[in-house]
Enzyme design. Structure first.
Site, PDB file in Angstrom:
ATOM      1  N   HIS A 237      32.490  69.646  57.889  1.00 37.70           N
ATOM      2  CA  HIS A 237      33.072  68.670  59.219  1.00 37.70           C
ATOM      3  C   HIS A 237      34.079  70.309  59.653  1.00 37.70           C
ATOM      4  O   HIS A 237      34.541  70.787  58.884  1.00 37.70           O
ATOM      5  CB  HIS A 237      34.012  67.361  58.137  1.00 37.70           C
ATOM      6  CG  HIS A 237      34.004  66.791  59.844  1.00 37.70           C
ATOM      7  ND1 HIS A 237      35.494  67.084  59.943  1.00 37.70           N
ATOM      8  CD2 HIS A 237      34.127  65.604  60.101  1.00 37.70           C
ATOM      9  CE1 HIS A 237      36.112  65.985  61.068  1.00 37.70           C
ATOM     10  NE2 HIS A 237      35.057  65.174  60.518  1.00 37.70           N
TER      11      HIS A 237
ATOM     12  N   ASP B   3      36.956  69.478  61.241  1.00 38.20           N
ATOM     13  CA  ASP B   3      38.549  69.526  60.639  1.00 38.20           C
ATOM     14  C   ASP B   3      38.322  70.171  59.414  1.00 38.20           C
ATOM     15  O   ASP B   3      39.504  71.300  58.907  1.00 38.20           O
ATOM     16  CB  ASP B   3      38.830  68.344  60.054  1.00 38.20           C
ATOM     17  CG  ASP B   3      39.399  67.851  61.560  1.00 38.20           C
ATOM     18  OD1 ASP B   3      39.135  68.133  62.387  1.00 38.20           O
ATOM     19  OD2 ASP B   3      39.428  66.333  61.860  1.00 38.20           O
ATOM     20  N   LYS B   4      37.327  70.060  58.502  1.00 38.69           N
ATOM     21  CA  LYS B   4      37.145  70.503  56.779  1.00 38.69           C
ATOM     22  C   LYS B   4      37.192  72.415  57.401  1.00 38.69           C
ATOM     23  O   LYS B   4      37.271  73.077  56.178  1.00 38.69           O
ATOM     24  CB  LYS B   4      36.086  70.062  56.270  1.00 38.69           C
ATOM     25  CG  LYS B   4      36.730  68.896  56.020  1.00 38.69           C
ATOM     26  CD  LYS B   4      38.283  69.067  54.729  1.00 38.69           C
ATOM     27  CE  LYS B   4      38.918  68.017  54.347  1.00 38.69           C
ATOM     28  NZ  LYS B   4      39.943  68.885  54.034  1.00 38.69           N
TER      29      LYS B   4
ATOM     30  N   GLU C 173      47.237  78.045  61.000  1.00 44.00           N
ATOM     31  CA  GLU C 173      46.470  77.037  61.017  1.00 44.00           C
ATOM     32  C   GLU C 173      45.149  77.676  61.577  1.00 44.00           C
ATOM     33  O   GLU C 173      45.146  78.845  62.089  1.00 44.00           O
ATOM     34  CB  GLU C 173      47.111  76.475  62.327  1.00 44.00           C
ATOM     35  CG  GLU C 173      49.113  76.287  61.784  1.00 44.00           C
ATOM     36  CD  GLU C 173      48.681  74.906  61.094  1.00 44.00           C
ATOM     37  OE1 GLU C 173      47.665  74.430  60.857  1.00 44.00           O
ATOM     38  OE2 GLU C 173      49.788  74.767  60.041  1.00 44.00           O
TER      39      GLU C 173
ATOM     40  N   GLU D 122      52.224  81.491  60.674  1.00 44.80           N
ATOM     41  CA  GLU D 122      53.314  82.495  60.758  1.00 44.80           C
ATOM     42  C   GLU D 122      52.607  82.243  59.188  1.00 44.80           C
ATOM     43  O   GLU D 122      52.601  81.898  58.255  1.00 44.80           O
ATOM     44  CB  GLU D 122      54.522  81.909  60.756  1.00 44.80           C
ATOM     45  CG  GLU D 122      54.596  81.401  62.025  1.00 44.80           C
ATOM     46  CD  GLU D 122      54.359  79.407  62.296  1.00 44.80           C
ATOM     47  OE1 GLU D 122      53.978  79.685  63.082  1.00 44.80           O
ATOM     48  OE2 GLU D 122      54.093  79.243  61.351  1.00 44.80           O
TER      49      GLU D 122
ATOM     50  N   LYS E  72      30.041  63.230  56.558  1.00 45.45           N
ATOM     51  CA  LYS E  72      30.401  61.484  55.979  1.00 45.45           C
ATOM     52  C   LYS E  72      30.168  60.599  55.393  1.00 45.45           C
ATOM     53  O   LYS E  72      29.137  59.867  55.428  1.00 45.45           O
ATOM     54  CB  LYS E  72      31.714  61.032  57.525  1.00 45.45           C
ATOM     55  CG  LYS E  72      32.229  61.269  57.767  1.00 45.45           C
ATOM     56  CD  LYS E  72      33.069  60.722  59.258  1.00 45.45           C
ATOM     57  CE  LYS E  72      34.307  61.868  60.041  1.00 45.45           C
ATOM     58  NZ  LYS E  72      35.248  60.713  60.886  1.00 45.45           N
TER      59      LYS E  72
ATOM     60  N   PHE F  15      21.697  61.757  64.706  1.00 44.04           N
ATOM     61  CA  PHE F  15      23.032  63.271  63.969  1.00 44.04           C
ATOM     62  C   PHE F  15      22.541  63.912  64.128  1.00 44.04           C
ATOM     63  O   PHE F  15      21.991  64.067  62.994  1.00 44.04           O
ATOM     64  CB  PHE F  15      24.145  62.112  62.716  1.00 44.04           C
ATOM     65  CG  PHE F  15      25.160  62.506  62.176  1.00 44.04           C
ATOM     66  CD1 PHE F  15      25.944  64.212  63.890  1.00 44.04           C
ATOM     67  CD2 PHE F  15      25.778  62.630  61.508  1.00 44.04           C
ATOM     68  CE1 PHE F  15      26.761  64.457  63.737  1.00 44.04           C
ATOM     69  CE2 PHE F  15      26.699  62.942  61.322  1.00 44.04           C
ATOM     70  CZ  PHE F  15      27.459  64.174  62.068  1.00 44.04           C
TER      71      PHE F  15
ATOM     72  N   ASP G 202      32.396  68.565  67.720  1.00 47.95           N
ATOM     73  CA  ASP G 202      34.026  67.879  68.311  1.00 47.95           C
ATOM     74  C   ASP G 202      34.630  69.052  67.363  1.00 47.95           C
ATOM     75  O   ASP G 202      34.235  69.506  66.348  1.00 47.95           O
ATOM     76  CB  ASP G 202      34.112  66.830  66.744  1.00 47.95           C
ATOM     77  CG  ASP G 202      35.113  66.047  66.588  1.00 47.95           C
ATOM     78  OD1 ASP G 202      36.033  66.178  67.315  1.00 47.95           O
ATOM     79  OD2 ASP G 202      35.864  65.485  66.064  1.00 47.95           O
ATOM     80  N   ALA G 203      35.357  69.220  67.944  1.00 46.34           N
ATOM     81  CA  ALA G 203      36.629  70.218  67.397  1.00 46.34           C
ATOM     82  C   ALA G 203      36.887  69.759  66.579  1.00 46.34           C
ATOM     83  O   ALA G 203      37.332  68.827  66.438  1.00 46.34           O
ATOM     84  CB  ALA G 203      37.398  70.403  68.758  1.00 46.34           C
TER      85      ALA G 203
ATOM     86  N   ARG H 176      43.963  67.840  59.595  1.00 42.66           N
ATOM     87  CA  ARG H 176      43.411  66.868  60.095  1.00 42.66           C
ATOM     88  C   ARG H 176      43.202  65.591  59.634  1.00 42.66           C
ATOM     89  O   ARG H 176      42.683  64.512  59.666  1.00 42.66           O
ATOM     90  CB  ARG H 176      43.339  66.929  61.653  1.00 42.66           C
ATOM     91  CG  ARG H 176      43.358  65.419  62.735  1.00 42.66           C
ATOM     92  CD  ARG H 176      42.433  66.314  63.778  1.00 42.66           C
ATOM     93  NE  ARG H 176      41.489  67.013  64.237  1.00 42.66           N
ATOM     94  CZ  ARG H 176      40.556  66.819  65.303  1.00 42.66           C
ATOM     95  NH1 ARG H 176      41.239  66.820  66.492  1.00 42.66           N
ATOM     96  NH2 ARG H 176      39.308  67.682  64.826  1.00 42.66           N
ATOM     97  N   LYS H 177      43.073  65.820  58.411  1.00 45.45           N
ATOM     98  CA  LYS H 177      42.234  64.870  56.937  1.00 45.45           C
ATOM     99  C   LYS H 177      43.106  64.736  56.276  1.00 45.45           C
ATOM    100  O   LYS H 177      42.750  64.837  54.764  1.00 45.45           O
ATOM    101  CB  LYS H 177      40.826  65.553  56.523  1.00 45.45           C
ATOM    102  CG  LYS H 177      39.641  65.616  57.823  1.00 45.45           C
ATOM    103  CD  LYS H 177      39.220  63.722  58.147  1.00 45.45           C
ATOM    104  CE  LYS H 177      38.486  63.677  59.569  1.00 45.45           C
ATOM    105  NZ  LYS H 177      39.138  63.972  60.566  1.00 45.45           N
TER     106      LYS H 177
ATOM    107  N   LYS I  74      49.235  76.287  53.430  1.00 45.06           N
ATOM    108  CA  LYS I  74      50.685  76.513  53.455  1.00 45.06           C
ATOM    109  C   LYS I  74      50.737  76.616  51.952  1.00 45.06           C
ATOM    110  O   LYS I  74      50.458  76.571  50.649  1.00 45.06           O
ATOM    111  CB  LYS I  74      51.340  74.822  53.541  1.00 45.06           C
ATOM    112  CG  LYS I  74      51.313  74.669  54.895  1.00 45.06           C
ATOM    113  CD  LYS I  74      51.510  73.313  55.025  1.00 45.06           C
ATOM    114  CE  LYS I  74      51.586  72.241  56.136  1.00 45.06           C
ATOM    115  NZ  LYS I  74      52.439  71.118  56.107  1.00 45.06           N
TER     116      LYS I  74
ATOM    117  N   LYS J 294      56.695  74.780  50.644  1.00 47.71           N
ATOM    118  CA  LYS J 294      55.839  74.502  51.540  1.00 47.71           C
ATOM    119  C   LYS J 294      56.163  73.166  50.437  1.00 47.71           C
ATOM    120  O   LYS J 294      55.406  72.792  50.139  1.00 47.71           O
ATOM    121  CB  LYS J 294      54.756  74.502  52.723  1.00 47.71           C
ATOM    122  CG  LYS J 294      55.079  75.278  53.925  1.00 47.71           C
ATOM    123  CD  LYS J 294      55.066  76.724  53.503  1.00 47.71           C
ATOM    124  CE  LYS J 294      55.498  77.735  54.804  1.00 47.71           C
ATOM    125  NZ  LYS J 294      55.532  79.053  54.304  1.00 47.71           N
TER     126      LYS J 294
ATOM    127  N   ASP K 149      55.047  70.067  51.358  1.00 49.52           N
ATOM    128  CA  ASP K 149      54.236  69.534  51.908  1.00 49.52           C
ATOM    129  C   ASP K 149      53.276  69.366  51.377  1.00 49.52           C
ATOM    130  O   ASP K 149      52.666  68.354  51.243  1.00 49.52           O
ATOM    131  CB  ASP K 149      54.206  69.313  53.176  1.00 49.52           C
ATOM    132  CG  ASP K 149      55.227  69.536  54.649  1.00 49.52           C
ATOM    133  OD1 ASP K 149      55.320  68.437  54.510  1.00 49.52           O
ATOM    134  OD2 ASP K 149      54.954  69.399  55.777  1.00 49.52           O
TER     135      ASP K 149
END
Length: 396
Positions: A19, A21-22, A47, A60, A174, A238, A246-247, A252-253, A273, A277, A279
């Site tokens: 995917h 994003d992955k 990123e 960074e 998915k 598909f 898809d970009a 994003r997941k 990260k 961090k 998060d």
């Protein structure tokens, strides 16, 4: 949704390593792994973005030995291992255009998150915010059933693709599983959705093969039955997928990465990260604590929220919710967590307790597909403090 009625159907999804994003999560985490291998004190916020035959790294990074790390080579190797190795997919490891816009971490952030600096002269949190950890007796992994089953199915399909057992599968996919619960426990799988990129072949063959794959992956749960609905490539086709279809972006997941929509989420992503961090690291530690609470028999469900201010080591708050399933009061569990006797939520202590800067037998890239929670290879999934926690709260 933080509190669910006893009898309900809940749905969660998982997404494959192919995917878009992955792809980005894996590249970002592979670069993090390379940095920590060079410098366990590296500060990394990496990123990745992808689109048709293009990948860019930005963010960074401050890392001793950074000049010896080749992020482009790492990115191409990750993409190759995922399976984007053919020009016909319009995103290929050998031909995508690459750009890198990584620069050092801001000194304003650095002064608050490095040992011996900041307001309290110890490592502070790398950002403000709140993080959540969750655990439930619904599955052996103490994960919610819908996300647990979605990951199991997705990872089985990945194995079938990579081993050539279903040779027409392409990397993007998915899965989605709907589970009926009664009295808080899963009783049947009502629907399964698979959207899997394939070569251009007969949809009937795809449907037959992927239903069979679902039986292989989830049949042992005993929750599939004759009324389970199967939705295989519901649009009918598909073929165009991946970063060409898809970009993609890192982070994003976040619901796929955590608990599939069960419980709360603080909004922060994980991949790319380093452990300063919170998060990432505090979300891992909150899961660690919540899982030990449930494993100790203190509750059947537990959600822990922890909050931080940037540059400050001690959490601003810790909150415990057992959703009415607690065997002891939530206030007592919270007090035990706040005491620091068994769980120390300061960032440096989290990193030391879980050995997050020196992964042993696992990598951050491992976490970037198939969920960050629910697999025992990760140190935050251990229940090694359950007995001590039970004794401290008077259960044993």
């Amino acid at each position: 949704m933080s509190k669910l009625q006893n009898n309900h159907v809940f749905t969660s999804e998982s997404v494959s390593e192919g995917h878009p994003d992955k792809v980005c999560d894996q590249v970002s985490d592979a670069i993090l792994d390379a940095c920590l291998a060079k410098d366990p004190a590296a500060k990394v916020a990496c990123e990745t973005a992808v689109t048709t035959n293009f990948l860019i790294n930005l963010g960074e990074i401050t890392c001793r030995g950074w000049d010896d790390i080749d992020p482009e080579a790492i990115a191409r190797q990750v993409v190759r291992e995922i399976g984007y190795d053919r020009d016909e997919l319009l995103f290929s490891c050998d031909t995508f255009a690459y750009d890198c816009r990584i620069h050092p971490q801001s000194c304003d952030i650095s002064q608050g998150v490095c040992e011996g600096q900041g307001l309290f002269q110890e490592q502070g949190a790398g950002d403000q915010g709140m993080m959540f950890g969750y655990a439930t007796r619904a599955t052996a992994s103490l994960m919610p059933a819908p996300i647990h089953f979605s990951h199991q199915l997705l990872l089985h399909l990945q194995r079938l693709r990579k081993h050539g057992d279903i040779p027409y599968l392409r990397p993007d996919a998915k899965t989605q599983v709907s589970v009926r619960h009664e009295d808080g426990m899963p009783t049947r799988i009502t629907n399964v959705v698979i959207s899997h990129q394939t070569d251009d072949i007969d949809p009937a063959r795809i449907r037959e093969d992927l239903i069979q794959a679902t039986q292989e992956a989830l049949g042992k749960t005993g929750l599939l039955d004759n009324d389970t609905g199967f939705w295989i490539n519901p649009t009918g086709k598909f073929v165009i997928g991946g970063p060409h279809g898809d970009a993609g972006l890192t982070g994003r997941k976040i619901i796929v990465d955590s608990y599939g929509g069960v419980g709360c989420h603080g909004g922060g992503a994980f991949s790319g990260k380093d452990p300063s961090k919170v998060d990432r690291s505090a979300a891992y530690y909150a899961r660690y604590a919540a899982k030990n609470v449930v494993a100790a028999g203190l509750a059947d469900k537990c959600e822990i929220q922890v909050a931080y201010a940037i540059g400050v080591a001690k959490p601003l708050s810790i909150n415990v919710d057992t959703f009415g399933t607690g065997k002891v009061g939530e206030t007592a569990i919270q007090a035990e967590l706040e005491s620091g006797e068994l769980f120390d939520f300061r960032p440096a202590a989290i990193t030391q307790d879980l050995k997050l800067t020196r992964p042993d037998g696992w990598s951050y890239r491992d976490s970037s597909v198939g969920g960050h929670f629910g697999r025992d290879i990760f140190p935050w999934e251990q229940t090694d403090k359950a007995d001590a926690l039970a004794r401290a709260l008077g259960i044993h």
